[in-house]
Design a protein around this motif. Sequence first.
Motif, PDB file in Angstrom:
ATOM      1  N   TRP A  30       0.809  -1.220   0.000  1.00 36.38           N
ATOM      2  CA  TRP A  30       0.000   0.000   0.000  1.00 36.38           C
ATOM      3  C   TRP A  30       0.843   1.271   0.000  1.00 36.38           C
ATOM      4  O   TRP A  30       0.515   2.229  -0.676  1.00 36.38           O
ATOM      5  CB  TRP A  30      -0.945   0.001   1.210  1.00 36.38           C
ATOM      6  CG  TRP A  30      -1.934  -1.122   1.173  1.00 36.38           C
ATOM      7  CD1 TRP A  30      -2.532  -1.667   0.068  1.00 36.38           C
ATOM      8  CD2 TRP A  30      -2.439  -1.870   2.287  1.00 36.38           C
ATOM      9  NE1 TRP A  30      -3.377  -2.684   0.410  1.00 36.38           N
ATOM     10  CE2 TRP A  30      -3.353  -2.840   1.762  1.00 36.38           C
ATOM     11  CE3 TRP A  30      -2.237  -1.834   3.664  1.00 36.38           C
ATOM     12  CZ2 TRP A  30      -4.035  -3.729   2.580  1.00 36.38           C
ATOM     13  CZ3 TRP A  30      -2.912  -2.725   4.482  1.00 36.38           C
ATOM     14  CH2 TRP A  30      -3.797  -3.663   3.944  1.00 36.38           C
ATOM     15  N   TRP A  31       1.941   1.282   0.753  1.00 35.13           N
ATOM     16  CA  TRP A  31       2.709   2.512   0.875  1.00 35.13           C
ATOM     17  C   TRP A  31       3.782   2.655  -0.200  1.00 35.13           C
ATOM     18  O   TRP A  31       4.309   3.746  -0.396  1.00 35.13           O
ATOM     19  CB  TRP A  31       3.344   2.594   2.264  1.00 35.13           C
ATOM     20  CG  TRP A  31       2.336   2.513   3.375  1.00 35.13           C
ATOM     21  CD1 TRP A  31       1.032   2.900   3.326  1.00 35.13           C
ATOM     22  CD2 TRP A  31       2.541   1.974   4.696  1.00 35.13           C
ATOM     23  NE1 TRP A  31       0.404   2.661   4.531  1.00 35.13           N
ATOM     24  CE2 TRP A  31       1.306   2.089   5.395  1.00 35.13           C
ATOM     25  CE3 TRP A  31       3.628   1.422   5.363  1.00 35.13           C
ATOM     26  CZ2 TRP A  31       1.149   1.670   6.711  1.00 35.13           C
ATOM     27  CZ3 TRP A  31       3.485   0.995   6.680  1.00 35.13           C
ATOM     28  CH2 TRP A  31       2.255   1.129   7.344  1.00 35.13           C
ATOM     29  N   ARG A  32       4.137   1.572  -0.863  1.00 33.53           N
ATOM     30  CA  ARG A  32       5.111   1.572  -1.964  1.00 33.53           C
ATOM     31  C   ARG A  32       6.450   2.172  -1.538  1.00 33.53           C
ATOM     32  O   ARG A  32       7.075   2.946  -2.276  1.00 33.53           O
ATOM     33  CB  ARG A  32       4.567   2.360  -3.160  1.00 33.53           C
ATOM     34  CG  ARG A  32       3.162   1.988  -3.585  1.00 33.53           C
ATOM     35  CD  ARG A  32       3.109   0.626  -4.234  1.00 33.53           C
ATOM     36  NE  ARG A  32       1.778   0.294  -4.705  1.00 33.53           N
ATOM     37  CZ  ARG A  32       1.439  -0.855  -5.262  1.00 33.53           C
ATOM     38  NH1 ARG A  32       2.352  -1.789  -5.440  1.00 33.53           N
ATOM     39  NH2 ARG A  32       0.193  -1.088  -5.649  1.00 33.53           N
ATOM     40  N   ILE A  33       6.924   1.806  -0.381  1.00 30.42           N
ATOM     41  CA  ILE A  33       8.174   2.368   0.137  1.00 30.42           C
ATOM     42  C   ILE A  33       9.395   1.673  -0.466  1.00 30.42           C
ATOM     43  O   ILE A  33      10.386   2.316  -0.795  1.00 30.42           O
ATOM     44  CB  ILE A  33       8.207   2.263   1.679  1.00 30.42           C
ATOM     45  CG1 ILE A  33       7.088   3.128   2.289  1.00 30.42           C
ATOM     46  CG2 ILE A  33       9.563   2.682   2.226  1.00 30.42           C
ATOM     47  CD1 ILE A  33       6.993   3.019   3.794  1.00 30.42           C
ATOM     48  N   PHE A  34       9.316   0.346  -0.613  1.00 31.58           N
ATOM     49  CA  PHE A  34      10.475  -0.427  -1.047  1.00 31.58           C
ATOM     50  C   PHE A  34      10.255  -1.004  -2.440  1.00 31.58           C
ATOM     51  O   PHE A  34       9.157  -1.440  -2.777  1.00 31.58           O
ATOM     52  CB  PHE A  34      10.759  -1.575  -0.068  1.00 31.58           C
ATOM     53  CG  PHE A  34      11.039  -1.126   1.332  1.00 31.58           C
ATOM     54  CD1 PHE A  34      12.234  -0.489   1.650  1.00 31.58           C
ATOM     55  CD2 PHE A  34      10.106  -1.340   2.342  1.00 31.58           C
ATOM     56  CE1 PHE A  34      12.493  -0.081   2.943  1.00 31.58           C
ATOM     57  CE2 PHE A  34      10.361  -0.934   3.635  1.00 31.58           C
ATOM     58  CZ  PHE A  34      11.553  -0.299   3.944  1.00 31.58           C
ATOM     59  N   THR A  35      11.342  -1.015  -3.214  1.00 31.97           N
ATOM     60  CA  THR A  35      11.326  -1.683  -4.510  1.00 31.97           C
ATOM     61  C   THR A  35      11.683  -3.153  -4.316  1.00 31.97           C
ATOM     62  O   THR A  35      12.078  -3.587  -3.231  1.00 31.97           O
ATOM     63  CB  THR A  35      12.336  -1.027  -5.464  1.00 31.97           C
ATOM     64  OG1 THR A  35      13.664  -1.230  -4.947  1.00 31.97           O
ATOM     65  CG2 THR A  35      12.070   0.469  -5.603  1.00 31.97           C
ATOM     66  N   SER A  36      11.597  -3.913  -5.402  1.00 35.24           N
ATOM     67  CA  SER A  36      11.914  -5.339  -5.336  1.00 35.24           C
ATOM     68  C   SER A  36      13.373  -5.567  -4.937  1.00 35.24           C
ATOM     69  O   SER A  36      13.688  -6.433  -4.117  1.00 35.24           O
ATOM     70  CB  SER A  36      11.623  -6.003  -6.688  1.00 35.24           C
ATOM     71  OG  SER A  36      11.995  -7.365  -6.674  1.00 35.24           O
ATOM     72  N   ASP A  37      14.272  -4.776  -5.514  1.00 34.06           N
ATOM     73  CA  ASP A  37      15.694  -4.914  -5.179  1.00 34.06           C
ATOM     74  C   ASP A  37      15.955  -4.564  -3.720  1.00 34.06           C
ATOM     75  O   ASP A  37      16.786  -5.199  -3.053  1.00 34.06           O
ATOM     76  CB  ASP A  37      16.539  -4.019  -6.086  1.00 34.06           C
ATOM     77  CG  ASP A  37      16.593  -4.529  -7.520  1.00 34.06           C
ATOM     78  OD1 ASP A  37      16.287  -5.721  -7.730  1.00 34.06           O
ATOM     79  OD2 ASP A  37      16.920  -3.734  -8.415  1.00 34.06           O
ATOM     80  N   GLN A  38      15.258  -3.556  -3.223  1.00 37.46           N
ATOM     81  CA  GLN A  38      15.429  -3.175  -1.824  1.00 37.46           C
ATOM     82  C   GLN A  38      14.902  -4.259  -0.877  1.00 37.46           C
ATOM     83  O   GLN A  38      15.479  -4.499   0.181  1.00 37.46           O
ATOM     84  CB  GLN A  38      14.736  -1.839  -1.559  1.00 37.46           C
ATOM     85  CG  GLN A  38      15.432  -0.659  -2.221  1.00 37.46           C
ATOM     86  CD  GLN A  38      14.610   0.612  -2.185  1.00 37.46           C
ATOM     87  OE1 GLN A  38      13.380   0.577  -2.054  1.00 37.46           O
ATOM     88  NE2 GLN A  38      15.275   1.742  -2.300  1.00 37.46           N
ATOM     89  N   CYS A  39      13.822  -4.924  -1.271  1.00 41.36           N
ATOM     90  CA  CYS A  39      13.295  -6.034  -0.462  1.00 41.36           C
ATOM     91  C   CYS A  39      14.310  -7.169  -0.386  1.00 41.36           C
ATOM     92  O   CYS A  39      14.504  -7.770   0.678  1.00 41.36           O
ATOM     93  CB  CYS A  39      11.981  -6.540  -1.055  1.00 41.36           C
ATOM     94  SG  CYS A  39      10.597  -5.380  -0.909  1.00 41.36           S
TER      95      CYS A  39
END
Length: 357
Positions: A30-39
Amino acid sequence: MIGWEDVYKVVVAMAPLYVALMLGYCSVKWWRIFTSDQCDAINKLVCYFTLPLFAFEFTAHVDPFNMNYLFMAADAISKVLIVIVLACWAKCSSKGSFGWSITSFSLSNLTNSLVVGVPLLRAMYGQMAVDLVVQSSVFQALVWLTLLLFVLEIRRTRNEYDYDHDDDHSKNDVDRDLEDDQNIVTGDDHSRPSFWTLTKVVWMKLAMNPNSYACIVGITWAFLSKRWHVEMPSIIEGSILIMSRAGTGTAMFSMGLFMASQEKLIGCGASLTIFGMVLKFIAGPVAMAIASIAVGLHGDVLRVAIIQAAIPQSITSFIFAKEYGLHADVLSTAVIFGMIVSLPVLVGYYAILEFVH
């Protein structure tokens, strides 16, 4: 006897885990804080820093001279029994596979004893049960999680070799010759590496992975400190604690990130969820019951041995599954739903085992 106050203590122990899980889930969904690479980077932080330090800190404070080694033997035998069954299944069945054998072993054997097991078994059988659960957790971290890491590394190394070999066919004729000429000189003519060569590569990789020796260093310190009554310098202990205390929380946060990246909340589907629950709450306890009776456990120790085998899924097993790309959706579902259904299941085992003498 278990009362409402004891149930409340278990809920209190489990609730913070779901808070961390939901924060991770919401930050992506919902908040879209992290990208896939960051996860992926957060999962690596958990895998290579917080969990190894948590494992070291935990094992460094146990008393290795005061353990129930008969209980440890039963635990080892139960897991060996399951390994034998899975090996036969992988070898003889058309549906068997190395990857699913690893996942099935995790589902049936690896538990989250400290969060759920300690408060619940304390209410059931007192401090004796807590001591056994802690000992089981130490043995799991020292032996079985290390073994899991080893076979996961073997699988990834073998797959990397197969990928490189397959990728070689995409090269043009000139690039492929040049390579063949070099391979003739170096002795590499694209043959599959021997078991010992593969093992050597795996050990070199494990030497760079702190998870493979964190528990060994921790238990070594435990032996030294208990034998000669020495304490860890406060500056070292403080440095370890600042990261290790975040181990479980960041692991659940990473699981929330992973769940948010899936199309469905139950990424593995209903059938695999049921499969995981059967392995966790039936296969594991049955194997432990057989092994415990075989070594001569009885009374409350036997009851504790069976119940602790039905404790929900280890969070660490998910982190390893995510890092090594092997059925992380199945392991995350097992952790989440396992903790939800564990309380009535464990109380049910407790009620049934009261009739066992």
